[in-house]
Design an enzyme around this catalytic site. Structure first.
Site, mmCIF file in Angstrom:
data_model
loop_
_atom_site.group_PDB
_atom_site.id
_atom_site.type_symbol
_atom_site.label_atom_id
_atom_site.label_comp_id
_atom_site.label_asym_id
_atom_site.label_seq_id
_atom_site.Cartn_x
_atom_site.Cartn_y
_atom_site.Cartn_z
ATOM 1 N N ASP A 210 53.592 16.074 33.320
ATOM 2 C CA ASP A 210 53.982 17.415 33.744
ATOM 3 C C ASP A 210 55.167 17.908 32.910
ATOM 4 O O ASP A 210 56.221 17.277 32.874
ATOM 5 C CB ASP A 210 54.349 17.389 35.235
ATOM 6 C CG ASP A 210 54.398 18.774 35.844
ATOM 7 O OD1 ASP A 210 54.063 19.747 35.138
ATOM 8 O OD2 ASP A 210 54.767 18.885 37.024
ATOM 9 N N SER B 16 46.814 24.662 16.740
ATOM 10 C CA SER B 16 45.691 24.373 15.847
ATOM 11 C C SER B 16 45.551 22.879 15.618
ATOM 12 O O SER B 16 44.500 22.406 15.194
ATOM 13 C CB SER B 16 45.888 25.074 14.499
ATOM 14 O OG SER B 16 45.761 26.469 14.630
ATOM 15 N N ASP C 29 42.515 20.621 11.181
ATOM 16 C CA ASP C 29 41.501 20.480 12.233
ATOM 17 C C ASP C 29 40.699 19.192 12.038
ATOM 18 O O ASP C 29 40.530 18.395 12.970
ATOM 19 C CB ASP C 29 40.541 21.677 12.215
ATOM 20 C CG ASP C 29 41.205 22.961 12.665
ATOM 21 O OD1 ASP C 29 42.300 22.888 13.253
ATOM 22 O OD2 ASP C 29 40.636 24.040 12.428
ATOM 23 N N ASP D 142 51.271 25.592 34.763
ATOM 24 C CA ASP D 142 51.964 26.817 34.352
ATOM 25 C C ASP D 142 51.268 27.395 33.123
ATOM 26 O O ASP D 142 50.566 26.678 32.400
ATOM 27 C CB ASP D 142 53.445 26.538 34.058
ATOM 28 C CG ASP D 142 53.656 25.425 33.046
ATOM 29 O OD1 ASP D 142 53.305 25.627 31.865
ATOM 30 O OD2 ASP D 142 54.158 24.358 33.429
ATOM 31 N N GLU E 288 44.528 25.078 7.076
ATOM 32 C CA GLU E 288 44.055 25.184 8.460
ATOM 33 C C GLU E 288 42.815 24.335 8.710
ATOM 34 O O GLU E 288 42.785 23.553 9.669
ATOM 35 C CB GLU E 288 43.775 26.650 8.820
ATOM 36 C CG GLU E 288 43.237 26.878 10.222
ATOM 37 C CD GLU E 288 44.285 26.655 11.307
ATOM 38 O OE1 GLU E 288 43.897 26.417 12.465
ATOM 39 O OE2 GLU E 288 45.480 26.735 11.003
#
Length: 347
Positions: A300, A255, A45, A332, A41
Site C-alpha cells: 500500500d 511505460s 517495453d 487511490d 520506447e
C-alpha cells in the site's frame, strides 16, 4: 522502430539466454533500427516484459499511425480480433487523452476490449507520466487540468501506475517529479477518472472509500466521480535502465511499469496452463478481490500525489498544476491498490 541488437545486448548483460523476437504482427510492417533513438520506447517495453518473463513467446505488434479505423488503438484491437491465435497477455504503453476520442470511437473500443476479454485475452496499460494532466501541460501551465488517458480509463484494461524508492533503498512512494534527491524521477504517475466509462462494480467499494475520505480533492466539476477510476495497481517507474541504439538509457515511467506487470501476468498464465486452467481474461475483478482477501499481495502506497507533469527540456523542468489526487491507505487514483508483490500475488 524495433532494434534486435539492443535486445541481444540486454539479454547478454542480464545473463539471459539469447532469444530474439521472431514473431511480428499487425497491419503495418515493422521498421528495424533506431534512427535518432526512435526505438527507446519500444525497446523499454520489450526489455521490461522479457526481463520478467524471458522464456515467453513474444509477439511484437505494429499498427499504422494513419489507421483505417480512425484510431490507432482501435485498429490494433480490430487486427487482434481477426487473429484466431491472438496473444493472451497484451501490453500497451501508449494512448491518447480520452478527450481526443469521439463518443462513437470510445464506445466501439469498449466493445472490442469486451469481446477480446471474453476470449480470455488480458490487457495491461500504462497510467501515463504526467499525473492527472495531459503532456501538453509540460511547460505550459495554461494546459493544466484533469485529462484521463485511454485505454487507461477502460474498465476492461488493467492500468499500472508508478512508484519510486526501493531502487535507492528508500521506502516506496508515488513516482512524481516534484520530490528531492536522490529520487529525481522524470515522470509522475498518472491517475484519475474516465470521462466516458461508468465505474465497474469491482472497484465501487474502494473508490467510494477514497472519495469519502478527508483528503483534499480536485473540484467536483473537474472529474466524474461515478466513472471508472484508475490506476488499478502500480510498479516501479524510476531509474530503470534499458538498452537502445546500443547505449544504456536511463529510463522510467509507467511505460516501464506496464510491461513489468504484463511479464508477471505472463508467468502466472504459464503456470495456469501447466495446471490445465483457462486463460485469465480481464483480471481487474480478481485483483480487487485479492486486495480484500490477500492484502499482502500489494504494498500500500500512502505517500505522494500526482499534480505535476513529467519533465521536459534539457534542464528537466516540470510543471506543477493546481490539482491532483493524493496517495493514501487503501486504493487511490495515484497508485491504485498499491505496488504488486509478485510472490504473494501468484499464490
Amino acid at each position: 522502430e524495433y532494434n534486435p541488437p539492443d535486445l541481444a545486448s540486454f539479454q547478454k548483460l542480464t545473463g539471459y539466454a539469447q532469444k530474439p523476437v521472431t514473431r511480428f504482427d499487425g497491419d503495418y510492417n515493422v521498421t528495424f533500427g533506431c534512427a535518432k533513438y526512435s526505438c527507446i520506447e519500444p525497446m523499454i517495453d520489450v526489455e521490461c516484459l522479457l526481463g520478467i518473463a524471458p522464456t515467453v513467446n513474444f509477439t511484437y505488434y505494429v499498427t499504422n499511425l494513419v489507421a483505417p479505423s480512425g484510431n490507432v488503438v482501435l485498429q490494433y484491437l480490430i487486427t487482434l480480433a481477426s487473429r484466431p491465435n491472438a496473444t493472451w497477455i497484451n501490453s500497451i504503453s501508449w494512448g491518447p487523452p480520452e478527450s481526443h476520442l469521439s463518443p462513437e470511437i470510445a464506445a466501439r473500443m469498449d466493445q472490442e476490449f469486451a469481446k477480446l476479454s471474453t476470449r480470455g485475452l488480458t490487457f495491461v496499460t500504462s497510467a501515463g507520466d504526467d499525473g492527472v494532466n495531459y503532456r501538453a501541460a509540460r511547460g505550459n501551465p495554461s494546459a493544466c487540468g484533469l485529462s484521463p488517458q485511454y485505454p487507461a480509463g477502460s474498465p476492461w484494461v488493467t492500468t499500472v501506475g508508478g512508484t519510486t524508492g526501493p531502487e535507492f533503498g528508500h521506502p516506496e512512494r508515488t513516482c512524481q517529479t516534484d520530490i528531492p534527491s536522490p529520487y529525481q524521477p522524470t515522470t509522475t504517475s498518472g491517475g484519475g477518472f474516465s470521462m466516458w466509462y461508468p465505474q465497474p462494480k469491482y472497484q465501487q467499494r474502494v473508490v467510494s472509500q477514497y472519495l469519502n475520505s478527508s483528503l483534499p480533492m480536485p473540484p467536483k466539476t473537474t472529474f466524474n466521480h461515478t466513472n471508472r477510476a484508475y490506476p488499478d495497481v502500480a510498479l516501479i517507474a524510476n531509474n530503470i535502465n534499458s538498452i537502445a541504439h546500443q547505449f544504456w538509457i536511463p529510463n522510467g515511467g509507467t511505460s516501464a511499469s506496464a510491461p513489468l506487470f504484463a511479464g508477471m501476468l505472463a508467468l502466472i498464465l504459464h503456470a495456469r496452463f501447466e495446471k490445465g486452467l483457462p486463460a485469465l481474461g480481464a483480471v481487474n475483478p480478481f485483483l480487487y478481490k485479492i486486495a480484500e482477501t490477500t492484502p499482502e499481495a500489494f504494498n500500500d502506497i500512502v505517500v505522494g500525489d500526482n499534480h505535476c507533469t513529467g519533465v521536459y527540456g534539457a534542464h528537466k523542468s516540470f510543471t506543477c498544476c493546481p490539482y491532483g489526487f493524493n496517495a493514501t491507505k487503501g486504493w487511490d487514483p495515484v497508485t491504485g491498490l498499491g505496488s504488486v508483490h509478485y510472490m504473494n500475488l501468484k499464490k
